[in-house]
Design a protein around this motif. Structure first.
Motif, PDB file in Angstrom:
ATOM      1  N   ARG A   1       1.066  -1.151   0.073  1.00 63.29           N
ATOM      2  CA  ARG A   1       0.171  -0.279   0.019  1.00 63.29           C
ATOM      3  C   ARG A   1       0.943   1.387  -0.058  1.00 63.29           C
ATOM      4  O   ARG A   1       0.576   2.339  -0.753  1.00 63.29           O
ATOM      5  N   ARG A   2       1.977   1.344   0.648  1.00 62.78           N
ATOM      6  CA  ARG A   2       2.993   2.411   0.660  1.00 62.78           C
ATOM      7  C   ARG A   2       3.451   2.502  -0.717  1.00 62.78           C
ATOM      8  O   ARG A   2       3.508   3.876  -1.069  1.00 62.78           O
ATOM      9  N   ARG A   3       3.699   1.445  -1.293  1.00 60.68           N
ATOM     10  CA  ARG A   3       4.222   1.853  -2.795  1.00 60.68           C
ATOM     11  C   ARG A   3       3.254   2.560  -3.885  1.00 60.68           C
ATOM     12  O   ARG A   3       3.416   3.129  -4.624  1.00 60.68           O
ATOM     13  N   GLU A   4       1.917   2.244  -3.328  1.00 61.84           N
ATOM     14  CA  GLU A   4       0.894   2.745  -4.223  1.00 61.84           C
ATOM     15  C   GLU A   4       0.616   4.270  -3.880  1.00 61.84           C
ATOM     16  O   GLU A   4       0.490   4.927  -4.856  1.00 61.84           O
ATOM     17  N   ILE A   5       0.767   4.491  -2.599  1.00 60.60           N
ATOM     18  CA  ILE A   5       0.714   6.014  -2.158  1.00 60.60           C
ATOM     19  C   ILE A   5       1.821   6.668  -2.749  1.00 60.60           C
ATOM     20  O   ILE A   5       1.434   7.701  -3.274  1.00 60.60           O
ATOM     21  N   ILE A   6       3.043   6.009  -2.629  1.00 60.35           N
ATOM     22  CA  ILE A   6       4.105   6.684  -3.253  1.00 60.35           C
ATOM     23  C   ILE A   6       4.029   7.090  -4.838  1.00 60.35           C
ATOM     24  O   ILE A   6       4.135   8.104  -5.270  1.00 60.35           O
ATOM     25  N   LYS A   7       3.513   6.152  -5.398  1.00 59.65           N
ATOM     26  CA  LYS A   7       3.260   6.154  -6.909  1.00 59.65           C
ATOM     27  C   LYS A   7       2.278   7.080  -7.215  1.00 59.65           C
ATOM     28  O   LYS A   7       2.337   7.983  -8.106  1.00 59.65           O
ATOM     29  N   GLU A   8       0.981   7.349  -6.406  1.00 61.76           N
ATOM     30  CA  GLU A   8      -0.060   8.184  -6.467  1.00 61.76           C
ATOM     31  C   GLU A   8       0.625   9.713  -6.259  1.00 61.76           C
ATOM     32  O   GLU A   8       0.130  10.431  -6.997  1.00 61.76           O
ATOM     33  N   HIS A   9       1.527   9.784  -5.271  1.00 60.95           N
ATOM     34  CA  HIS A   9       2.230  11.199  -5.359  1.00 60.95           C
ATOM     35  C   HIS A   9       3.010  11.554  -6.471  1.00 60.95           C
ATOM     36  O   HIS A   9       3.030  12.532  -6.850  1.00 60.95           O
ATOM     37  N   GLU A  10       3.687  10.482  -6.757  1.00 61.83           N
ATOM     38  CA  GLU A  10       4.383  10.842  -8.086  1.00 61.83           C
ATOM     39  C   GLU A  10       3.719  11.210  -9.350  1.00 61.83           C
ATOM     40  O   GLU A  10       3.915  12.302 -10.021  1.00 61.83           O
ATOM     41  N   LEU A  11       2.697  10.592  -9.712  1.00 57.20           N
ATOM     42  CA  LEU A  11       1.944  10.761 -10.671  1.00 57.20           C
ATOM     43  C   LEU A  11       0.913  12.071 -10.493  1.00 57.20           C
ATOM     44  O   LEU A  11       1.015  12.701 -11.596  1.00 57.20           O
ATOM     45  N   TYR A  12       0.635  12.437  -9.338  1.00 58.63           N
ATOM     46  CA  TYR A  12       0.188  13.751  -9.048  1.00 58.63           C
ATOM     47  C   TYR A  12       0.927  14.860  -9.480  1.00 58.63           C
ATOM     48  O   TYR A  12       0.701  15.866  -9.997  1.00 58.63           O
ATOM     49  N   GLN A  13       2.189  14.644  -8.790  1.00 62.38           N
ATOM     50  CA  GLN A  13       3.144  15.814  -8.949  1.00 62.38           C
ATOM     51  C   GLN A  13       3.749  16.158 -10.369  1.00 62.38           C
ATOM     52  O   GLN A  13       3.797  17.328 -10.900  1.00 62.38           O
ATOM     53  N   LYS A  14       3.904  14.929 -11.098  1.00 64.94           N
ATOM     54  CA  LYS A  14       4.474  14.992 -12.456  1.00 64.94           C
ATOM     55  C   LYS A  14       3.365  15.599 -13.175  1.00 64.94           C
ATOM     56  O   LYS A  14       3.383  16.119 -14.198  1.00 64.94           O
ATOM     57  N   GLY A  15       2.095  15.266 -13.057  1.00 62.97           N
ATOM     58  CA  GLY A  15       0.906  15.679 -13.482  1.00 62.97           C
ATOM     59  C   GLY A  15       0.710  17.324 -13.680  1.00 62.97           C
ATOM     60  O   GLY A  15       0.500  17.937 -14.422  1.00 62.97           O
ATOM     61  N   LEU A  16       0.962  17.480 -12.296  1.00 63.60           N
ATOM     62  CA  LEU A  16       1.097  19.063 -11.998  1.00 63.60           C
ATOM     63  C   LEU A  16       1.939  19.838 -12.526  1.00 63.60           C
ATOM     64  O   LEU A  16       1.837  20.798 -13.402  1.00 63.60           O
ATOM     65  N   MET A  17       3.273  19.306 -12.800  1.00 68.10           N
ATOM     66  CA  MET A  17       4.320  20.032 -13.593  1.00 68.10           C
ATOM     67  C   MET A  17       4.038  20.188 -15.250  1.00 68.10           C
ATOM     68  O   MET A  17       4.154  21.026 -15.670  1.00 68.10           O
ATOM     69  N   TYR A  18       3.374  18.835 -15.620  1.00 69.73           N
ATOM     70  CA  TYR A  18       3.198  18.885 -16.969  1.00 69.73           C
ATOM     71  C   TYR A  18       1.857  19.881 -17.274  1.00 69.73           C
ATOM     72  O   TYR A  18       1.967  20.516 -18.321  1.00 69.73           O
ATOM     73  N   PHE A  19       1.181  20.032 -16.416  1.00 71.12           N
ATOM     74  CA  PHE A  19      -0.069  20.844 -16.530  1.00 71.12           C
ATOM     75  C   PHE A  19       0.559  22.383 -16.677  1.00 71.12           C
ATOM     76  O   PHE A  19       0.036  23.148 -17.325  1.00 71.12           O
ATOM     77  N   LEU A  20       1.360  22.466 -15.581  1.00 74.18           N
ATOM     78  CA  LEU A  20       1.752  24.037 -15.760  1.00 74.18           C
ATOM     79  C   LEU A  20       2.673  24.450 -16.951  1.00 74.18           C
ATOM     80  O   LEU A  20       2.451  25.615 -17.300  1.00 74.18           O
ATOM     81  N   GLN A  21       3.404  23.433 -17.579  1.00 70.64           N
ATOM     82  CA  GLN A  21       4.157  23.530 -18.705  1.00 70.64           C
ATOM     83  C   GLN A  21       3.106  23.709 -19.970  1.00 70.64           C
ATOM     84  O   GLN A  21       3.664  24.258 -21.233  1.00 70.64           O
ATOM     85  N   ASN A  22       2.165  23.222 -19.753  1.00 69.89           N
ATOM     86  CA  ASN A  22       1.358  22.800 -21.184  1.00 69.89           C
ATOM     87  C   ASN A  22      -0.173  23.169 -21.305  1.00 69.89           C
ATOM     88  O   ASN A  22      -0.561  23.490 -22.533  1.00 69.89           O
ATOM     89  N   ASP A  23      -0.917  23.260 -20.278  1.00 69.06           N
ATOM     90  CA  ASP A  23      -2.332  23.696 -20.251  1.00 69.06           C
ATOM     91  C   ASP A  23      -2.628  25.167 -20.583  1.00 69.06           C
ATOM     92  O   ASP A  23      -1.802  26.034 -20.214  1.00 69.06           O
ATOM     93  N   PRO A  24      -3.469  25.180 -21.709  1.00 65.11           N
ATOM     94  CA  PRO A  24      -3.881  26.609 -22.024  1.00 65.11           C
ATOM     95  C   PRO A  24      -4.455  27.434 -20.874  1.00 65.11           C
ATOM     96  O   PRO A  24      -4.517  28.527 -21.074  1.00 65.11           O
TER      97      PRO A  24
END
Length: 529
Positions: free
Chosen positions: A328-351
């Motif tokens: 479960r911890r690995r799942e939580i860590i992965k969820e944090h990673e995807l959230y944060q990478k998505g945030l950075m992609y959003f900031l760089q690319n979303d209109p």
């Protein structure tokens, strides 16, 4: 084939505290084994947290100070400045210069430089370290004889036997498996007669709250349309009441703006721009603090921390982490990673992102020369708080604000009581808000009690806990700084060795004996100014 390994002191963890503790055991002439679930040594100190939370640097002594002195020596070398000339580096630290020539210390540094210091410690002191070794947390994983741990087993089947044990993990897994009492979440203020513990709705001591009226609904102003992602349906309890919630985690990203040393943010798996709609609305309200915590570290890099109402902290998504299974911890860590990478992609690319912000965002990427085996992404999630032991002495708000005399000091802290947000909810007026963000500065540096790294003598008599220390949630908000973990790691190791030498439990060890050794080894125990 499963084997049994023996040493005077067994340290579980690969954090900064674990390595410093092992160095101290070796310095005092005893055998030590570090059993590390991590492959990379140093925890957050080598995992992206390079803009060190120091507070008053005068109270940092011993091997902890040596760590920062070694980093100073590293940055004196011309070859350490690959992407930037040393004279171009701004030298901004938290309160004092990053590169402090008068004290020969460097408080701001790159992850790989910190990791190399820990590896240097390991090689110079010939530390025995077994990596990727995970404690068997089942009922048979820790073997106790009476109140003493005699051995523990890892998932690989190996057994580690010792006279003394130190749990230097962020999670406190050995402590918990040994039957030691602990707490998860916030205590009510009335438990320890505190002011800043418990629920703190409407209290905003940093800038990490919604400063404008922002609707949390998919169709702004329409509750029937449903809540946007990343907003909880829970309502905070009364202010000052306790709960089982913990402050948010994030990855402390190291970013580079050098064109030859940056990896662009790719669209992560499962990316959905809708989950960042709240941030788009924050920008639409006129907010422009995106880059306030892009703290500069050497070689045109940053230690990028959470800042603002919707940022890298993944608020409310870690409550079950402290006691969760490894899976479960690995799942939580992965969820944090995807959230944060998505945030950075959003900031760089979303209109929806303002053009001026997006142009500046596109200058940044992950560094090619950090975390090379992980695509430039940190290997350690920032576990700001997990389990906290309930030991011989509980450090509380009054202690951590420097308002009273703390008994039997084994080190000092001086940072503010610092809790990140704990929940994001809908207020009665229908707008979104964050809760739990606290920052209260102490009157003066404060001592940390020996009893706060000791389990109760009725629970375990050969274990020391320098990371998941015995403290309230809000006191831990100050104690939880990496230099302090190293200080307490050294003190825990000192107590362990002296207890072996004197054939007694750490709880029975005379404080005068411990104090004399700590002072000899240049630990700083009292603030005398």
């Amino acid at each position: 084939m499963a084997r049994t390994y023996k040493a005077d002191v067994i340290i579980y963890g690969g954090t900064s505290a674990a390595i410093i503790a092992a160095v101290q055991v070796k310095k005092m002439g005893k055998s030590v084994i570090v059993v590390s679930p991590d492959i990379h040594l140093g925890g957050l100190s080598s995992g992206g947290l390079g803009f060190t939370d120091t507070g008053n640097k005068e109270v940092i002594g011993g091997v902890s100070r040596e760590f920062y002195q070694r980093l100073y020596n590293h940055y004196q070398k011309q070859e350490s400045w690959q992407w930037q000339k040393r004279e171009e580096y701004g030298n901004k630290g938290q309160g004092t210069p990053a590169l402090d020539g008068s004290n020969r210390t460097m408080w701001i540094f790159e992850p790989h430089a910190a990791e190399q210091v820990f590896e240097d410690f390991a090689s110079e002191y010939k530390l025995t370290i077994y990596r990727d070794e995970w404690l068997d947390r089942s009922k048979t994983g820790v073997v106790k004889k009476g109140l003493n741990i005699s051995a523990f087993r890892t998932l690989s089947g190996h057994v580690y036997e010792g006279k003394m044990f130190i749990d230097a993990t962020y999670e406190g897994d050995l402590m918990a498996a040994a039957g030691v009492s602990y707490h998860v979440g916030r205590e009510a203020n009335n438990v320890y007669n505190e002011k800043w513990n418990g629920v703190q709705a409407g209290v905003f001591q940093h800038g990490h709250h919604f400063k404008s009226k922002i609707s949390p609904y998919k169709i702004a102003g329409d509750p029937a349309s449903g809540l946007l992602p990343e907003v909880s349906t829970d309502i905070p309890g009364p202010n000052g009441s306790g709960d089982n919630k913990i402050q948010a985690y994030c990855f402390r990203m190291c970013l580079s703006n050098h064109p030859d040393n940056r990896i662009p943010f790719a669209k992560p798996e499962g990316y959905d721009p809708a989950r960042y709609e709240l941030l788009a609305r924050v920008f639409a309200s006129g907010w422009r603090e995106t880059f306030d915590k892009y703290d500069p570290i050497p070689n045109r890099k940053t230690d990028t921390n959470n800042h603002g109402p919707f940022s890298t902290d993944y608020i409310g998504k870690n409550y079950d982490y402290p006691d969760a299974s490894y899976e479960r911890r690995r799942e939580i860590i992965k969820e944090h990673e995807l959230y944060q990478k998505g945030l950075m992609y959003f900031l760089q690319n979303d209109p929806s992102i303002p053009a001026d912000v997006q142009v500046k965002m596109k200058q940044w990427g992950l560094p090619k020369d950090e975390f090379k085996d992980n695509g430039g992404w940190p290997h350690q999630l920032y576990i700001r708080e997990a389990r906290r032991m309930i030991g011989e002495y509980v450090m509380t708000e009054t202690d951590a604000l420097g308002k009273n005399h703390v008994p039997n000091s084994v080190g000092m802290g001086s940072y503010a009581l610092d809790s990140h947000n704990i929940q994001r909810y809908v207020k009665e007026d229908g707008y979104v808000q964050n809760e739990g963000d606290i920052g209260v500065h102490p009157d003066r540096p404060y001592s940390i009690a020996y009893g706060s790294i000791l389990p109760k003598a009725t629970e375990c008599t050969n274990l020391l806990v320098p990371v998941c220390v015995s403290s309230s949630h809000i006191a831990y908000g100050s104690i939880r700084m990496e230099p302090v973990f190293m200080i307490l790691g050294q003190s825990a190791a000192t107590a362990a060795v002296l207890s072996i030498n004197n054939k007694m439990t750490p709880q029975a060890l005379p404080y005068a004996t411990l104090q004399a050794q700590l002072l000899k080894d240049k630990q700083r125990l009292e603030y005398t100014k």
